[in-house]
Design a protein around this motif. Structure first.
Motif, PDB file in Angstrom:
ATOM      1  N   GLU A 125       6.656  -4.826   6.572  1.00  0.00           N
ATOM      2  CA  GLU A 125       7.455  -3.638   6.854  1.00  0.00           C
ATOM      3  C   GLU A 125       6.654  -2.372   6.575  1.00  0.00           C
ATOM      4  N   HIS A 126       7.077  -1.298   7.255  1.00  0.00           N
ATOM      5  CA  HIS A 126       6.687   0.065   6.901  1.00  0.00           C
ATOM      6  C   HIS A 126       7.970   0.782   6.494  1.00  0.00           C
ATOM      7  N   VAL A 127       8.019   1.297   5.277  1.00  0.00           N
ATOM      8  CA  VAL A 127       9.219   1.978   4.800  1.00  0.00           C
ATOM      9  C   VAL A 127       8.809   3.250   4.062  1.00  0.00           C
ATOM     10  N   GLY A 164       9.469   9.557  -1.584  1.00  0.00           N
ATOM     11  CA  GLY A 164       8.523  10.504  -1.016  1.00  0.00           C
ATOM     12  C   GLY A 164       7.172   9.923  -0.664  1.00  0.00           C
ATOM     13  N   LYS A 165       7.080   8.606  -0.558  1.00  0.00           N
ATOM     14  CA  LYS A 165       5.848   7.929  -0.196  1.00  0.00           C
ATOM     15  C   LYS A 165       6.087   7.028   1.012  1.00  0.00           C
ATOM     16  N   SER A 166       5.019   6.730   1.734  1.00  0.00           N
ATOM     17  CA  SER A 166       5.064   5.704   2.776  1.00  0.00           C
ATOM     18  C   SER A 166       4.543   4.402   2.181  1.00  0.00           C
ATOM     19  N   ILE A 167       5.304   3.344   2.366  1.00  0.00           N
ATOM     20  CA  ILE A 167       4.948   2.033   1.826  1.00  0.00           C
ATOM     21  C   ILE A 167       4.693   1.084   3.001  1.00  0.00           C
ATOM     22  N   SER A 168       3.518   0.449   2.999  1.00  0.00           N
ATOM     23  CA  SER A 168       3.175  -0.558   4.006  1.00  0.00           C
ATOM     24  C   SER A 168       2.989  -1.888   3.298  1.00  0.00           C
ATOM     25  N   ILE A 181       0.847  -1.181   0.000  1.00  0.00           N
ATOM     26  CA  ILE A 181       0.000   0.000   0.000  1.00  0.00           C
ATOM     27  C   ILE A 181       0.884   1.234   0.000  1.00  0.00           C
ATOM     28  N   SER A 182       0.705   2.062  -1.004  1.00  0.00           N
ATOM     29  CA  SER A 182       1.457   3.304  -1.139  1.00  0.00           C
ATOM     30  C   SER A 182       0.543   4.463  -0.762  1.00  0.00           C
ATOM     31  N   ALA A 183       1.059   5.370   0.092  1.00  0.00           N
ATOM     32  CA  ALA A 183       0.263   6.493   0.575  1.00  0.00           C
ATOM     33  C   ALA A 183       1.167   7.700   0.745  1.00  0.00           C
ATOM     34  N   PRO A 184       0.591   8.879   0.943  1.00  0.00           N
ATOM     35  CA  PRO A 184       1.432  10.057   1.187  1.00  0.00           C
ATOM     36  C   PRO A 184       2.374   9.840   2.371  1.00  0.00           C
TER      37      PRO A 184
END
Length: 693
Positions: A172-174, A178-182, A156-159
């Protein structure tokens, strides 16, 4: 938008979503919180396909952008949430890969009203806002095959700063580009795959079995340690009581609108709810228990929803039992009072008809009465057999859908009589109602052994088969017996060497029954269950807007209450048996209606009621109380009395809290915080007989 989709929805590349062999779904989702758009790209590897068509379910609002079979376009039709692919003979009996691109805009309105705090998120299915993201597990935000559930590798890609949470195993959360990836791995779909996202701070606590997470917004991050420790305690308790925890982790996740949801492996609580002091030890425990019951063992709804009653029993009730016998007894009494006030009569339904709560009556049946039935079974089986049966039920039905009868079969395996189970099913699950008990022909006489007390325990129609405890108090000790009541009546006899003083029927309230009106003091729930309620708006609160008063009455299950002014009330004779004064009335005649029995020890002055036993009540800015109606035997008169100088926002803030104190007769608040609460004494029960005379 289509240009944007073309730029953003690139083919999945190795490493972007974990590759896996065999059947499965690799899914990449992008969340745009500003526009409310979700974009998805899934690579689906179904299990062996046996027909020429394949059905995939998605939310009806989704737009399908591309569908490919083995890198080639494929015919499809998308109607009412069903995506039907025409595979022809290509996929029959062979491995295929389906690529699916889709998007949708989601803006389900979320209720933020002050007067909708009783799980107001009920009915919200899918919404994306700048404050956060919420999707129910079955809302169709991800492609789900009609005929098979596949393991899902999810990205999941989010701001930047927005973390996404679902049921499954956290990879992971990385942060990247410039995006937050879960990234999550979801192997067990069961009740679907819920999704929550927000600007969370992620905390973690390792336990002896599974990690515990919190995902809180910055303003509530200071509560993380409290929730982590409480979650660890509750998990340890239920692992010992029921068996191993069925998921990879447990998380407490903050929601951006008021809610109280139990999801597989996490609970979703609104910000204001998280801050309530009782949540970590009470409500959180209930949601964690749901990981075993409802989210671990699923509910087969064909015979009703058993999970709420069982979860209430092992969480809310058991917590009282751990505290003391008196607390557990008071909890049982409260359930019986709630049933009499809110569910008995026209609103009653069979337990087997309960699916989910929609009003106070269904809540009492599905949570309270269901809980009580399990307590009665435990009384018949004994503790060891009862808890062993639940452990066996959990082991056998984990990640499968079970019915009440599947649970009852586990109890029968532990010694519950088969005929008793059959009768219990008919009268307690399939039929509504509760026994109405009374005493007849009670006699006290000397005997060769000292004293004999005899009598008849009787019941009204419809007759229930029920085992009822009796207790005889004497000048020296007590005697108890259990009588099996079948049909209209059963005689009983006590022999005692000591003079009898009192006779009690079901003294500790172990039997679910319909209480007599004399056993029920007026409480907040008396207002919630009152018929034809009339609200009198005090002249002192004439400035309060109608929508605030209407919101208050709706929160008390009285959306259709008649609202009149104090002046209107003075011009007419108030014949209604149920009244609520919104503000202390100026009129002396109306003040006189606020009559309190002497034993309530309640006074009255020109500004409102005064508690003789609680002088601190005079320092509070709002008083709420419920009194018996002197002019109507079964009526009530309630008073919501804020200080005259309290502003409208403060009045609303306190008013919305009243509904959460259903068992209480009187309440005192200062700046929205409860400082005083209690219940008036109940009159003597007709099932308690004084024999001393």
């Amino acid at each position: 938008m289509f240009l944007m989709l073309g730029a953003l929805m690139l083919p999945l590349q190795p490493g972007q979503v974990s590759a896996s062999s065999g059947a499965g779904l690799d899914l990449r989702v992008q969340l745009d919180l500003q526009t409310g758009i979700l974009r998805g790209h899934g690579i689906i590897r179904p299990k062996v396909i046996e027909g020429t068509n394949l059905d995939i379910f998605l939310h009806p609002a989704m737009e399908i952008h591309a569908v490919q079979l083995n890198n080639n376009p494929v015919d499809y039709r998308f109607e009412n949430g069903r995506l039907r692919l025409n595979l022809g003979m290509t996929g029959i009996g062979s491995d295929v890969i389906i690529s699916l691109r889709y998007s949708g805009r989601f803006h389900d309105p979320v209720p933020m009203s002050l007067f909708t705090m009783d799980n107001p998120g009920f009915g919200v299915s899918a919404t994306i806002t700048e404050q956060g993201v919420f999707f129910q597990g079955q809302s169709g935000w991800f492609p789900r095959l009609a005929s098979q559930d596949l393991p899902i590798t999810l990205e999941i890609s989010a701001p930047l700063g927005i973390l996404a949470v679902t049921s499954g195993r956290l990879l992971e959360h990385v942060e990247s580009d410039g995006k937050s990836i879960s990234r999550w791995q979801v192997d067990q779909l069961g009740r679907g795959m819920p999704l929550s996202a927000g600007r969370y701070i992620h905390r973690r606590l390792e336990t002896d079995t599974v990690p515990v997470f919190t995902y809180f917004f910055p303003d509530n991050d200071h509560l993380s340690e409290v929730y982590l420790q409480a979650s660890a305690r509750h998990l340890a308790l239920y692992e010992e009581l029921h068996g191993p925890y069925p998921f990879d982790h447990f998380a407490v996740v903050e929601n951006f609108f008021p809610s109280g949801f139990g999801m597989p492996s996490y609970t979703l609580l609104g910000s204001a709810i998280l801050r309530l002091p009782f949540i970590p030890e009470i409500s959180l425990r209930h949601e964690i228990a749901h990981c075993w019951w409802g989210n671990g063992v699923y509910v087969d709804y064909s015979q009703g929803n058993w999970s709420e009653g069982l979860t209430t029993y092992v969480a809310d009730y058991l917590a009282q039992e751990e505290q003391s016998e008196a607390a557990a007894r008071e909890y049982r009494v409260r359930i019986l009072r709630d049933y009499a006030l809110l569910a008995a009569g026209a609103s009653d339904i069979p337990v087997a008809s309960f699916l989910s709560r929609s009003d106070p009556a269904t809540q009492v049946i599905g949570y309270g009465k269901s809980m009580f039935l399990l307590h009665m079974i435990r009384q018949r089986l004994g503790d060891e057999a009862f808890w062993d049966a639940l452990r066996a039920f959990y082991t056998e039905w984990l990640f499968s859908a079970a019915t009440w009868q599947d649970m009852f079969a586990a109890f029968q395996d532990q010694g519950w009589d088969a005929q008793e189970r059959k009768t219990f099913t008919r009268q307690w699950l399939q039929d509504s109602g509760a026994p109405v008990l009374h005493l007849e022909d009670v006699q006290v006489a000397p005997s060769s052994q000292g004293w004999q007390v005899s009598g008849v325990l009787a019941q009204q129609k419809p007759f229930f088969d029920v085992h009822v405890p009796l207790r005889l108090e004497t000048t020296k000790n007590d005697q108890t017996m259990e009588v099996a009541l079948h049909g209209a009546a059963v005689p009983f006899v006590f022999q005692s060497p000591h003079r009898p003083t009192r006779l009690h029927v079901d003294p500790d309230h172990h039997v679910f029954r319909l209480l007599a009106s004399e056993e029920i003091p007026p409480t907040v729930n008396s207002v919630r269950g009152a018929a034809d309620l009339t609200v009198v708006q005090s002249d002192d609160l004439a400035h309060v807007p109608d929508d605030l008063i209407r919101g208050f009455t709706a929160s008390l299950n009285q959306p259709k209450a008649r609202i009149i002014t104090e002046r209107e009330a003075q011009k007419q004779t108030l014949k209604t048996s149920n009244l609520l004064f919104f503000g202390f009335p100026r009129s002396g005649r109306l003040q006189e209606m606020l009559y309190a029995p002497h034993k309530y020890d309640l006074g009255r002055n020109k500004n409102g009621p005064s508690f003789k036993a609680h002088p601190e009540a005079g320092t509070m800015d709002t008083i709420f109380l419920v009194l018996p109606h002197a002019g109507h035997a079964d009526g009530i008169i309630a008073l919501f009395s804020p200080a005259r100088d309290l502003d409208t926002d403060a009045i609303a803030d306190t008013a919305r809290r009243i509904r959460h104190y259903g068992k209480d007769s009187y309440l005192g608040f200062l700046k929205g915080e409860n400082k005083l609460r209690g219940t008036w004494p109940a009159p003597e029960s007709p099932l308690i007989m004084d024999l001393a005379g």
